[in-house]
Design a protein around this motif. Structure first.
Motif, PDB file in Angstrom:
ATOM      1  N   VAL A   1      -8.283  -3.999  10.092  1.00  0.00           N
ATOM      2  CA  VAL A   1      -8.070  -3.699   8.681  1.00  0.00           C
ATOM      3  C   VAL A   1      -6.783  -4.385   8.244  1.00  0.00           C
ATOM      4  CG1 VAL A   1      -7.802  -1.888   6.941  1.00  0.00           C
ATOM      5  CG2 VAL A   1      -9.139  -1.431   9.019  1.00  0.00           C
ATOM      6  N   ASN A   2      -6.899  -5.237   7.231  1.00  0.00           N
ATOM      7  CA  ASN A   2      -5.726  -5.911   6.686  1.00  0.00           C
ATOM      8  C   ASN A   2      -5.451  -5.373   5.285  1.00  0.00           C
ATOM      9  OD1 ASN A   2      -3.609  -7.893   6.652  1.00  0.00           O
ATOM     10  ND2 ASN A   2      -4.850  -9.073   5.218  1.00  0.00           N
ATOM     11  N   VAL A   3      -4.226  -4.908   5.070  1.00  0.00           N
ATOM     12  CA  VAL A   3      -3.834  -4.345   3.780  1.00  0.00           C
ATOM     13  C   VAL A   3      -2.912  -5.338   3.084  1.00  0.00           C
ATOM     14  CG1 VAL A   3      -2.809  -2.386   2.581  1.00  0.00           C
ATOM     15  CG2 VAL A   3      -3.981  -2.030   4.774  1.00  0.00           C
ATOM     16  N   LEU A   4      -3.307  -5.744   1.875  1.00  0.00           N
ATOM     17  CA  LEU A   4      -2.536  -6.715   1.110  1.00  0.00           C
ATOM     18  C   LEU A   4      -2.082  -6.087  -0.202  1.00  0.00           C
ATOM     19  CD1 LEU A   4      -1.527  -9.648   0.727  1.00  0.00           C
ATOM     20  CD2 LEU A   4      -3.753 -10.151  -0.333  1.00  0.00           C
ATOM     21  N   GLU A   5      -0.783  -6.084  -0.423  1.00  0.00           N
ATOM     22  CA  GLU A   5      -0.223  -5.558  -1.665  1.00  0.00           C
ATOM     23  C   GLU A   5      -0.157  -6.709  -2.671  1.00  0.00           C
ATOM     24  OE1 GLU A   5       3.179  -2.168  -2.463  1.00  0.00           O
ATOM     25  OE2 GLU A   5       3.603  -3.793  -1.048  1.00  0.00           O
TER      26      GLU A   5
ATOM     27  N   GLU B   1     -10.799  -5.726   4.351  1.00  0.00           N
ATOM     28  CA  GLU B   1      -9.597  -6.156   3.636  1.00  0.00           C
ATOM     29  C   GLU B   1      -9.362  -5.232   2.451  1.00  0.00           C
ATOM     30  OE1 GLU B   1      -7.905 -10.361   2.495  1.00  0.00           O
ATOM     31  OE2 GLU B   1      -9.269  -9.689   0.896  1.00  0.00           O
ATOM     32  N   ILE B   2      -8.195  -4.614   2.428  1.00  0.00           N
ATOM     33  CA  ILE B   2      -7.796  -3.743   1.330  1.00  0.00           C
ATOM     34  C   ILE B   2      -6.790  -4.496   0.466  1.00  0.00           C
ATOM     35  CG2 ILE B   2      -6.636  -1.592   0.696  1.00  0.00           C
ATOM     36  CD1 ILE B   2      -7.552  -0.438   3.390  1.00  0.00           C
ATOM     37  N   ARG B   3      -7.032  -4.528  -0.837  1.00  0.00           N
ATOM     38  CA  ARG B   3      -6.099  -5.111  -1.795  1.00  0.00           C
ATOM     39  C   ARG B   3      -5.645  -3.981  -2.715  1.00  0.00           C
ATOM     40  NH1 ARG B   3      -6.768 -10.824  -1.809  1.00  0.00           N
ATOM     41  NH2 ARG B   3      -5.817 -11.002  -3.882  1.00  0.00           N
ATOM     42  N   VAL B   4      -4.348  -3.786  -2.812  1.00  0.00           N
ATOM     43  CA  VAL B   4      -3.823  -2.654  -3.576  1.00  0.00           C
ATOM     44  C   VAL B   4      -2.647  -3.108  -4.433  1.00  0.00           C
ATOM     45  CG1 VAL B   4      -2.362  -1.966  -1.615  1.00  0.00           C
ATOM     46  CG2 VAL B   4      -2.899  -0.292  -3.400  1.00  0.00           C
ATOM     47  N   ARG B   5      -2.575  -2.592  -5.646  1.00  0.00           N
ATOM     48  CA  ARG B   5      -1.453  -2.904  -6.520  1.00  0.00           C
ATOM     49  C   ARG B   5      -0.178  -2.256  -5.969  1.00  0.00           C
ATOM     50  NH1 ARG B   5      -2.109  -4.666 -11.793  1.00  0.00           N
ATOM     51  NH2 ARG B   5      -0.172  -3.561 -12.293  1.00  0.00           N
ATOM     52  N   PRO B   6       0.984  -2.886  -6.204  1.00  0.00           N
ATOM     53  CA  PRO B   6       2.244  -2.352  -5.665  1.00  0.00           C
ATOM     54  C   PRO B   6       2.562  -0.942  -6.131  1.00  0.00           C
ATOM     55  CG  PRO B   6       2.524  -4.632  -6.371  1.00  0.00           C
ATOM     56  CD  PRO B   6       1.165  -4.210  -6.846  1.00  0.00           C
ATOM     57  N   ASP B   7       2.045  -0.546  -7.298  1.00  0.00           N
ATOM     58  CA  ASP B   7       2.368   0.775  -7.825  1.00  0.00           C
ATOM     59  C   ASP B   7       1.301   1.820  -7.506  1.00  0.00           C
ATOM     60  OD1 ASP B   7       0.440  -0.392  -9.378  1.00  0.00           O
ATOM     61  OD2 ASP B   7       1.289   0.255 -11.299  1.00  0.00           O
TER      62      ASP B   7
END
Length: 328
Positions: A49-53, A106-112
């Motif tokens: 699992v790769n988490v990208l902010e 792959e998880i893409r998440v906003r910084p907030d």
């Protein structure tokens, strides 16, 4: 599958899930649940699992809309069935793309934004599925003087936690009151408990006063308190995460006359009841993971005895009924 070293790896009874992120805080919620399963030493993840902010959230994705609606606590989301890839989108907040064939997500998440619990559970489901295991909404307890366990299933609010703690007060060992991981690959079904906190309701505390020393004075808006397994382990037997053979499957219901009883249940009825609470159907029908979960349930009910358990005014009465039935 090789790749960069994961920031954290968790051993899920033979399947290792590796999580990588720019900041540890991004996967802290997952670690709060799986922290006791952290792998020590170098291991090769079977699912990554790769988490990208990022501010870039691709929300228009190829595939067929499988779900579009509200989920409890986490709000509105959409699921897109892209065949080999499944996407879950929380508009303006985060997305996850699960590549089942490549055993990665792959998880893409906003910084907030904080990663939604629904998203983490979908990723965990995919990782378990890649290892031939499936999470079921059931309680699990070992029998007194035995390593074998019983699975207890029922819709939320029926009394799984109350019954589980009542059985634990009578010598049963608690694996989980709500989430068990099932594997039916061998001749015998085995299961282990997800190490989650137990949410104890006010009514449960009244019916099982044994748990009182674990409770504080503050209750949440649902009238519950979350108690760690470590804390509960001081007053009842809490089992470790190792897989154990399943001795029986019990379908839980509330008794209409206040008396507890345990009766044999037709396997077909047990399968329907368990599937209704654990297999999700979307706009596109059953996703491949859900089809495999259904096959796992079918294998379970064909392997172990199935019972209907009605719990009355004294939940602890169920303990002797279960012991007698399985002894026979």
């Amino acid at each position: 599958m090789s790749g960069p070293t994961a920031d954290a790896c968790y051993a899920l009874d033979g399947q290792v899930i590796g999580v990588s992120a720019e900041r540890a805080e991004l996967w802290r919620e997952l670690d709060r649940m799986l922290g006791t399963l952290r792998a020590t030493g170098p291991v090769e993840p079977g699912f990554r699992v790769n988490v990208l902010e990022t501010l870039s959230l691709p929300e228009t994705l190829a595939g067929t809309l499988a779900f579009d609606g509200e989920v409890p606590e986490d709000g509105h989301c959409r699921m897109v069935d892209g065949g080999d890839i499944v996407h879950l989108i929380f508009p303006g907040r985060q997305t996850v793309s699960i590549h089942a064939g490549e055993r990665r997500a792959e998880i893409r998440v906003r910084p907030d934004a904080k990663i939604a619990w629904t998203l983490w559970m979908l990723v965990l489901d995919a990782a378990l599925d890649a290892g031939g295991q499936h999470m079921l909404h059931t309680a699990g307890l070992t029998l007194p003087d035995s390593d074998a366990l019983v699975l207890i299933h029922a819709p939320s609010g029926t009394g799984k936690t109350t019954t589980s703690l009542a059985l634990a007060s009578q010598g049963f060992g608690l694996c989980s009151d709500d989430a068990m991981i099932l594997n039916v690959a061998s001749d015998k079904a085995v299961a282990w408990g997800l190490p989650r906190h137990v949410k104890i309701h006010r009514k449960t505390a009244e019916l099982v006063p044994l748990v009182s020393p674990c409770l504080g004075l503050s209750w949440d808006r649902n009238g519950e308190q979350a108690v760690s397994l470590e804390h509960l382990g001081k007053i009842i037997r809490v089992e470790g995460p190792g897989a154990r053979p399943v001795a029986a499957l019990l379908h839980l219901a509330r008794s209409a006359d206040g008396q507890s009883r345990l009766e044999a249940m037709a396997r077909t009825d047990a399968m329907v009841a368990l599937a209704a609470d654990n297999v999700r159907t979307g706009m596109t029908g059953l996703l491949p993971l859900q089809k495999r979960r259904l096959a796992t349930i079918a294998r379970l009910v064909s392997t172990v005895p199935t019972f209907a358990l009605e719990v009355g005014a004294q939940p602890a009465d169920a303990a002797s009924l279960i012991r007698s039935a399985l002894a026979g």
